[in-house]
Write a protein that holds these residues in place. Structure first.
Motif, PDB file in Angstrom:
ATOM      1  N   ASP A 163       0.868  -1.175   0.000  1.00  0.00           N
ATOM      2  CA  ASP A 163       0.000   0.000   0.000  1.00  0.00           C
ATOM      3  C   ASP A 163       0.908   1.230   0.000  1.00  0.00           C
ATOM      4  O   ASP A 163       1.636   1.460   0.977  1.00  0.00           O
ATOM      5  CB  ASP A 163      -0.885   0.002   1.246  1.00  0.00           C
ATOM      6  N   PRO A 164       0.917   2.033  -1.069  1.00  0.00           N
ATOM      7  CA  PRO A 164       1.875   3.140  -1.172  1.00  0.00           C
ATOM      8  C   PRO A 164       1.769   4.159  -0.044  1.00  0.00           C
ATOM      9  O   PRO A 164       2.790   4.645   0.455  1.00  0.00           O
ATOM     10  CB  PRO A 164       1.533   3.775  -2.522  1.00  0.00           C
ATOM     11  N   VAL A 165       0.543   4.497   0.352  1.00  0.00           N
ATOM     12  CA  VAL A 165       0.378   5.497   1.408  1.00  0.00           C
ATOM     13  C   VAL A 165       0.880   4.958   2.734  1.00  0.00           C
ATOM     14  O   VAL A 165       1.598   5.645   3.477  1.00  0.00           O
ATOM     15  CB  VAL A 165      -1.088   5.943   1.513  1.00  0.00           C
ATOM     16  N   HIS A 166       0.557   3.713   3.027  1.00  0.00           N
ATOM     17  CA  HIS A 166       1.019   3.143   4.293  1.00  0.00           C
ATOM     18  C   HIS A 166       2.525   2.886   4.273  1.00  0.00           C
ATOM     19  O   HIS A 166       3.174   2.881   5.332  1.00  0.00           O
ATOM     20  CB  HIS A 166       0.232   1.878   4.623  1.00  0.00           C
ATOM     21  N   LEU A 167       3.089   2.685   3.103  1.00  0.00           N
ATOM     22  CA  LEU A 167       4.540   2.594   2.990  1.00  0.00           C
ATOM     23  C   LEU A 167       5.181   3.924   3.413  1.00  0.00           C
ATOM     24  O   LEU A 167       6.160   3.947   4.171  1.00  0.00           O
ATOM     25  CB  LEU A 167       4.950   2.260   1.552  1.00  0.00           C
ATOM     26  N   ILE A 168       4.613   5.029   2.959  1.00  0.00           N
ATOM     27  CA  ILE A 168       5.101   6.355   3.349  1.00  0.00           C
ATOM     28  C   ILE A 168       4.932   6.560   4.855  1.00  0.00           C
ATOM     29  O   ILE A 168       5.834   7.065   5.531  1.00  0.00           O
ATOM     30  CB  ILE A 168       4.379   7.450   2.548  1.00  0.00           C
ATOM     31  N   PHE A 169       3.763   6.152   5.382  1.00  0.00           N
ATOM     32  CA  PHE A 169       3.557   6.248   6.832  1.00  0.00           C
ATOM     33  C   PHE A 169       4.640   5.458   7.592  1.00  0.00           C
ATOM     34  O   PHE A 169       5.126   5.898   8.637  1.00  0.00           O
ATOM     35  CB  PHE A 169       2.183   5.687   7.220  1.00  0.00           C
ATOM     36  N   SER A 170       4.984   4.278   7.072  1.00  0.00           N
ATOM     37  CA  SER A 170       5.983   3.443   7.732  1.00  0.00           C
ATOM     38  C   SER A 170       7.346   4.130   7.756  1.00  0.00           C
ATOM     39  O   SER A 170       8.075   4.046   8.752  1.00  0.00           O
ATOM     40  CB  SER A 170       6.094   2.086   7.025  1.00  0.00           C
ATOM     41  N   VAL A 171       7.677   4.797   6.662  1.00  0.00           N
ATOM     42  CA  VAL A 171       8.944   5.545   6.623  1.00  0.00           C
ATOM     43  C   VAL A 171       8.942   6.622   7.700  1.00  0.00           C
ATOM     44  O   VAL A 171       9.922   6.788   8.440  1.00  0.00           O
ATOM     45  CB  VAL A 171       9.178   6.164   5.236  1.00  0.00           C
ATOM     46  N   TRP A 172       7.841   7.348   7.795  1.00  0.00           N
ATOM     47  CA  TRP A 172       7.738   8.392   8.825  1.00  0.00           C
ATOM     48  C   TRP A 172       7.922   7.802  10.219  1.00  0.00           C
ATOM     49  O   TRP A 172       8.690   8.311  11.028  1.00  0.00           O
ATOM     50  CB  TRP A 172       6.380   9.085   8.747  1.00  0.00           C
ATOM     51  N   ALA A 173       7.181   6.734  10.494  1.00  0.00           N
ATOM     52  CA  ALA A 173       7.190   6.148  11.841  1.00  0.00           C
ATOM     53  C   ALA A 173       8.563   5.601  12.213  1.00  0.00           C
ATOM     54  O   ALA A 173       9.042   5.806  13.338  1.00  0.00           O
ATOM     55  CB  ALA A 173       6.136   5.042  11.935  1.00  0.00           C
ATOM     56  N   LEU A 174       9.203   4.917  11.270  1.00  0.00           N
ATOM     57  CA  LEU A 174      10.447   4.221  11.581  1.00  0.00           C
ATOM     58  C   LEU A 174      11.670   5.133  11.594  1.00  0.00           C
ATOM     59  O   LEU A 174      12.724   4.747  12.103  1.00  0.00           O
ATOM     60  CB  LEU A 174      10.666   3.076  10.585  1.00  0.00           C
ATOM     61  N   THR A 175      11.532   6.318  11.042  1.00  0.00           N
ATOM     62  CA  THR A 175      12.662   7.257  11.074  1.00  0.00           C
ATOM     63  C   THR A 175      12.485   8.307  12.163  1.00  0.00           C
ATOM     64  O   THR A 175      13.403   8.549  12.950  1.00  0.00           O
ATOM     65  CB  THR A 175      12.844   7.947   9.710  1.00  0.00           C
TER      66      THR A 175
END
Length: 212
Positions: A163-175
């Protein structure tokens, strides 16, 4: 000749004045960042910000009419800084390299701008009263646009379906975790610099997620 000399003096004074104003404005924002990050919005005061900036309160009010104006200026500048790495995704680049580059840039921001990250997190946890419109319009549009690029890579079989949007969310959360929870991270690791290990780990995580 005298007229030219007078004109050049006025120009020099104007340039000098502009530099002083720019320096003072930057000093106020830098001081306010530290005060807001430590005390939160409600605990910060104009007097405290002025002292931290090395200016009088009337001088501070010459540049910003209120505490809210300073806070909003900080958030607006922060949003530009925060979103630039996402804007840098190149549709023509290698998908995995582009996404890993985005992860690295976001991790660099967490390392280099921890106070800014915490200020942003504080605003979000308060319900984003000062930037909600920006989040719902500018941020949403940018995320949808960048998600479209990622979706195109998926459709062409260049990365695994996610899921592209949740992939972006994951980047935010993990960084951003490494900035917002810095004390916890360092307490657990007992290290002075967690970022080399974080970068290696996140590279492995996202390579595995995106592998076809």
């Amino acid at each position: 000749m005298n007229g030219q000399t007078l004109g050049s003096r006025k120009t020099r004074r104007s340039v000098s004045s502009s530099r002083i104003q720019k320096r003072n404005r930057e000093a106020i924002l830098a001081a306010a960042l530290g005060v807001f990050a430590e005390a939160g919005y409600s605990g910060a005061t104009l007097d405290r910000i002025a002292r931290a900036a090395g200016l009088s309160k009337p001088n501070l009010l010459y540049y910003f009419r209120s505490k809210d104006a300073i806070y909003t200026a900080l958030l607006q500048g922060l949003l530009d800084t925060w979103l630039d790495p996402l804007r840098m995704l190149d549709p023509e680049g290698d998908p995995v390299a582009e996404i890993l580059g985005y992860v690295r840039r976001k991790l660099d921001l967490a390392r280099d701008y921890p106070l800014e990250s915490r200020l942003f997190a504080y605003e979000i946890m308060q319900g984003a009263p000062r930037i909600r419109a920006v989040l719902e319009q500018d941020l949403r549009s940018l995320v949808e646009e960048r998600a479209g690029i990622i979706r195109g890579w998926i459709d062409r079989g260049r990365i695994a379906p996610v899921d592209p949007v949740h992939l972006i969310f994951s980047v935010w959360a993990l960084t951003q975790h490494y900035a917002d929870f810095d004390v916890q991270v360092r307490a657990v690791l007992g290290e002075t610099d967690p970022f080399p290990g974080a970068e290696a780990h996140l590279r492995t995580v996202f390579e595995r997620i995106l592998a076809t």
